[in-house]
Design a protein around this motif. Sequence first.
Motif, short mmCIF file in Angstrom:
data_model
loop_
_atom_site.label_atom_id
_atom_site.label_comp_id
_atom_site.label_asym_id
_atom_site.label_seq_id
_atom_site.Cartn_x
_atom_site.Cartn_y
_atom_site.Cartn_z
N THR A 158 38.41 41.19 27.58
CA THR A 158 39.78 40.71 27.34
C THR A 158 40.21 39.69 28.37
O THR A 158 40.90 38.70 28.04
CB THR A 158 40.78 41.89 27.40
N SER A 159 39.86 39.92 29.63
CA SER A 159 40.44 39.14 30.72
C SER A 159 39.50 39.14 31.91
O SER A 159 38.43 39.76 31.90
CB SER A 159 41.78 39.77 31.15
N LEU A 160 39.91 38.43 32.95
CA LEU A 160 39.23 38.53 34.24
C LEU A 160 40.28 38.53 35.34
O LEU A 160 41.37 38.01 35.20
CB LEU A 160 38.22 37.40 34.44
N TRP A 161 39.93 39.19 36.42
CA TRP A 161 40.67 39.09 37.69
C TRP A 161 39.64 38.57 38.69
O TRP A 161 38.71 39.27 39.07
CB TRP A 161 41.20 40.45 38.13
N ASP A 162 39.80 37.32 39.07
CA ASP A 162 38.77 36.70 39.91
C ASP A 162 39.40 35.57 40.72
O ASP A 162 40.56 35.17 40.48
CB ASP A 162 37.63 36.18 39.04
N THR A 163 38.65 35.03 41.65
CA THR A 163 39.15 33.98 42.52
C THR A 163 39.69 32.81 41.71
O THR A 163 39.02 32.30 40.80
CB THR A 163 38.03 33.50 43.46
N ALA A 164 40.88 32.37 42.06
CA ALA A 164 41.53 31.29 41.31
C ALA A 164 40.69 30.02 41.31
O ALA A 164 40.55 29.35 40.27
CB ALA A 164 42.91 31.00 41.90
N ILE A 183 43.77 35.60 43.78
CA ILE A 183 43.07 36.05 42.57
C ILE A 183 43.91 35.64 41.37
O ILE A 183 45.14 35.70 41.41
CB ILE A 183 42.91 37.59 42.60
N VAL A 184 43.26 35.18 40.31
CA VAL A 184 43.96 34.83 39.08
C VAL A 184 43.61 35.85 38.00
O VAL A 184 42.47 36.31 37.91
CB VAL A 184 43.61 33.40 38.62
N CYS A 185 44.60 36.22 37.21
CA CYS A 185 44.36 36.97 35.99
C CYS A 185 44.37 35.96 34.85
O CYS A 185 45.37 35.24 34.67
CB CYS A 185 45.44 38.03 35.77
N ALA A 186 43.28 35.88 34.11
CA ALA A 186 43.17 34.88 33.05
C ALA A 186 42.59 35.50 31.79
O ALA A 186 41.79 36.44 31.84
CB ALA A 186 42.32 33.71 33.50
N VAL A 187 43.02 34.95 30.65
CA VAL A 187 42.54 35.38 29.34
C VAL A 187 42.09 34.15 28.57
O VAL A 187 42.28 33.01 29.02
CB VAL A 187 43.65 36.12 28.56
N ALA A 188 41.53 34.35 27.40
CA ALA A 188 41.10 33.23 26.57
C ALA A 188 42.30 32.38 26.18
O ALA A 188 43.37 32.90 25.83
CB ALA A 188 40.37 33.73 25.33
#
Length: 320
Positions: A199-205, A125-130
């Motif tokens: 703000t962000s997502l936690w989702d499959t890389a 899982i990746v945590c990503a932001v803008a």
Amino acid sequence: MLRRQLLAAAPLMAAPAIVQAQAAWPNRPVRVIIPFTPGGASDLMMRPVAERLERVLGQSFVIDNRAGGGGAVGLGAAANERPDGYTLLLTTPGPLVLLPQMQANLPYSSARSFTYISLMGGAPIVCAVAGNGPLRDLASYAAAAKRAPDAVSFGSSGIGSMGHLTGVLFGMETGSQLLHAPFRGAPEAQTSVLSGATTSLWDTAAANVAAIRAGNMRGLCVSSAERAAILPDVPTAREAGFPNVVSLNWFLLCGPAGLPDAITERLSAAVTSILAEPGIREKLDSYAFVSAGQVPQPQLAAWVAAEYARWTPVIRASGS
């Protein structure tokens, strides 16, 4: 007297036939049930391995996508098949260890219905932001989340998904309360982040590699124990200072309970060898898959039980 002698000898007479049948396996095509729709991560993991198994074992390995019920339909179908080595199952944690804690009366048991063959790898899982936003790393993200409840929101591919639960796990580990925004899939979650609504997502890389590489999104961490080869500049949560934020949407090859040891061991050895091949490793790396660790086949049942227990408090905290 003759009848008694024949009855006593029957098990001895049958045993060579059983051994011979197992030794001859496989002598016809093998079906691999995948409990999700075609084209997903499970397909990407299984299909190249199935192609190599066909060459190694000399029989076709046919993918059978049995979607429905969050994976429960496929697992229920596999659990009810004969343990003869001709029906296998590729499962993920969702239907095997998460769904049983959220839904009663499933047609299978993670502890009793399956023989576990091989842990094949996983999708982090990746945590990503803008990409143009103020949050530059996981430490600043955690600090923002601690300022006030729901100060940081995150999208995922749905309630009870591995992305959702990993975001909850991060909140538990940092003592913060993140606001969850469930979506139907990764594209919607990504659009929400890029628009500034979330703000962000936690989702499959894998679903976010293109956006991160293009700079539209910034990967703050991956949840696996090691970095994903396709995102070499994105640190693990451990590397970023959060050692307990570890999760993986792993892939586990199984058979129905009672699968003979000879077939289980042969399959496990073949899959282990195939996964070590450079061509297979390169292909799986391109899908953002990583190793799930080396768990010997006899220890897999205990490993599944430990995964079940590890996610119990997170599921409770998530309200799923």
